[in-house]
Write a protein that holds these residues in place. Structure first.
Motif, PDB file in Angstrom:
ATOM      1  N   SER A  20      36.347 -11.167 -79.379  1.00  0.00           N
ATOM      2  CA  SER A  20      36.917 -12.318 -80.081  1.00  0.00           C
ATOM      3  C   SER A  20      38.434 -12.245 -80.158  1.00  0.00           C
ATOM      4  O   SER A  20      39.080 -13.221 -80.513  1.00  0.00           O
ATOM      5  N   GLY A  21      38.980 -11.101 -79.837  1.00  0.00           N
ATOM      6  CA  GLY A  21      40.423 -10.872 -79.885  1.00  0.00           C
ATOM      7  C   GLY A  21      40.678  -9.397 -79.704  1.00  0.00           C
ATOM      8  O   GLY A  21      39.777  -8.655 -79.311  1.00  0.00           O
ATOM      9  N   ASP A  25      40.026  -6.939 -86.684  1.00  0.00           N
ATOM     10  CA  ASP A  25      38.920  -7.782 -87.134  1.00  0.00           C
ATOM     11  C   ASP A  25      38.107  -8.347 -85.967  1.00  0.00           C
ATOM     12  O   ASP A  25      37.173  -9.118 -86.179  1.00  0.00           O
ATOM     13  N   SER A  26      38.463  -7.969 -84.742  1.00  0.00           N
ATOM     14  CA  SER A  26      37.761  -8.498 -83.568  1.00  0.00           C
ATOM     15  C   SER A  26      36.387  -7.853 -83.441  1.00  0.00           C
ATOM     16  O   SER A  26      36.094  -6.829 -84.065  1.00  0.00           O
ATOM     17  N   TRP A  51      31.776 -11.889 -89.248  1.00  0.00           N
ATOM     18  CA  TRP A  51      32.635 -11.810 -88.061  1.00  0.00           C
ATOM     19  C   TRP A  51      33.239 -13.200 -87.818  1.00  0.00           C
ATOM     20  O   TRP A  51      32.687 -14.028 -87.103  1.00  0.00           O
ATOM     21  N   THR A  52      34.369 -13.450 -88.419  1.00  0.00           N
ATOM     22  CA  THR A  52      34.973 -14.786 -88.349  1.00  0.00           C
ATOM     23  C   THR A  52      36.232 -14.846 -87.495  1.00  0.00           C
ATOM     24  O   THR A  52      36.682 -15.931 -87.133  1.00  0.00           O
ATOM     25  N   HIS A  53      36.812 -13.689 -87.180  1.00  0.00           N
ATOM     26  CA  HIS A  53      38.053 -13.665 -86.390  1.00  0.00           C
ATOM     27  C   HIS A  53      37.822 -14.336 -85.028  1.00  0.00           C
ATOM     28  O   HIS A  53      36.852 -14.043 -84.336  1.00  0.00           O
ATOM     29  N   TRP A  54      38.714 -15.241 -84.674  1.00  0.00           N
ATOM     30  CA  TRP A  54      38.620 -15.906 -83.362  1.00  0.00           C
ATOM     31  C   TRP A  54      40.033 -16.151 -82.868  1.00  0.00           C
ATOM     32  O   TRP A  54      40.771 -16.961 -83.420  1.00  0.00           O
ATOM     33  N   ASP A  55      40.428 -15.437 -81.833  1.00  0.00           N
ATOM     34  CA  ASP A  55      41.766 -15.542 -81.274  1.00  0.00           C
ATOM     35  C   ASP A  55      41.756 -16.581 -80.153  1.00  0.00           C
ATOM     36  O   ASP A  55      41.092 -16.380 -79.130  1.00  0.00           O
ATOM     37  N   ARG A  66      33.175 -20.339 -79.008  1.00  0.00           N
ATOM     38  CA  ARG A  66      32.484 -19.705 -80.142  1.00  0.00           C
ATOM     39  C   ARG A  66      31.119 -20.349 -80.377  1.00  0.00           C
ATOM     40  O   ARG A  66      30.143 -19.647 -80.664  1.00  0.00           O
TER      41      ARG A  66
END
Length: 171
Positions: A20-21, A25-26, A51-55, A66
């Protein structure tokens, strides 16, 4: 270019992970593996609620939406069990050991399981291959595109190792 029969190659397995990045937090969103015997598979992982991190930069590189993870991704337990089933007790190689171990740990910790396989850095292949063979392998990798999809990138390493064995004349 002639390809060696699989029986003439050692079993070498590569794993690749899209995430996710890159930050703390990825989390893993896609895993793929391939080996020199012609086996391989890839799958998406459905993020856990926390798991909310989204780059968006990472998303633009791997091209995975996503929403697609929620629609087609395996839950973390199924994903971890599938990796253990597929990889057994092998040592698998990756191109970014620190990051890949972090994401594998995130997956297995969330699943409350332990990986059955070991992960080693690509350059540890040097223990099995000569300096000249490693040079040939690195040159092959430079000629193959990085697709930023997990299974395709694991297959890229397999193609390079098969070609380097062929070019190096090992039988």
């Amino acid at each position: 270019m002639a390809i060696l029969p699989a029986s003439d190659l050692p079993l070498i397995t590569f794993i690749d992970i899209e995430a996710s990045g890159l930050g703390p937090d990825s989390y893993p969103i896609e895993l793929g593996w391939a080996d020199t015997l012609g086996n391989g598979e890839g799958f998406l992982i459905c993020p856990r609620d926390e798991w909310t991190h989204w780059d968006p930069v990472a998303a633009s590189i791997h091209g995975i939406a996503r929403d697609e993870l929620f629609e087609r991704g395996l839950n973390v337990v199924d994903a971890a069990e599938k990796l253990n089933d597929m990889l057994g007790f092998e040592t698998v190689y990756c191109d970014a050991l620190d990051s890949d171990l972090f994401w594998i740990s995130r997956l297995f910790d969330a699943a409350k399981l332990e990986p059955s396989f070991r992960v080693s850095d690509f350059y540890q292949l040097h223990k099995m291959l000569s300096d000249e063979h490693m040079l040939s392998l690195r040159q092959m990798l430079k000629s193959l595109p990085v697709l930023h999809r997990a299974q395709a990138d694991a297959e890229r390493y397999v193609k390079a190792i098969v070609a380097s064995y062929t070019n190096y004349g090992i039988r």
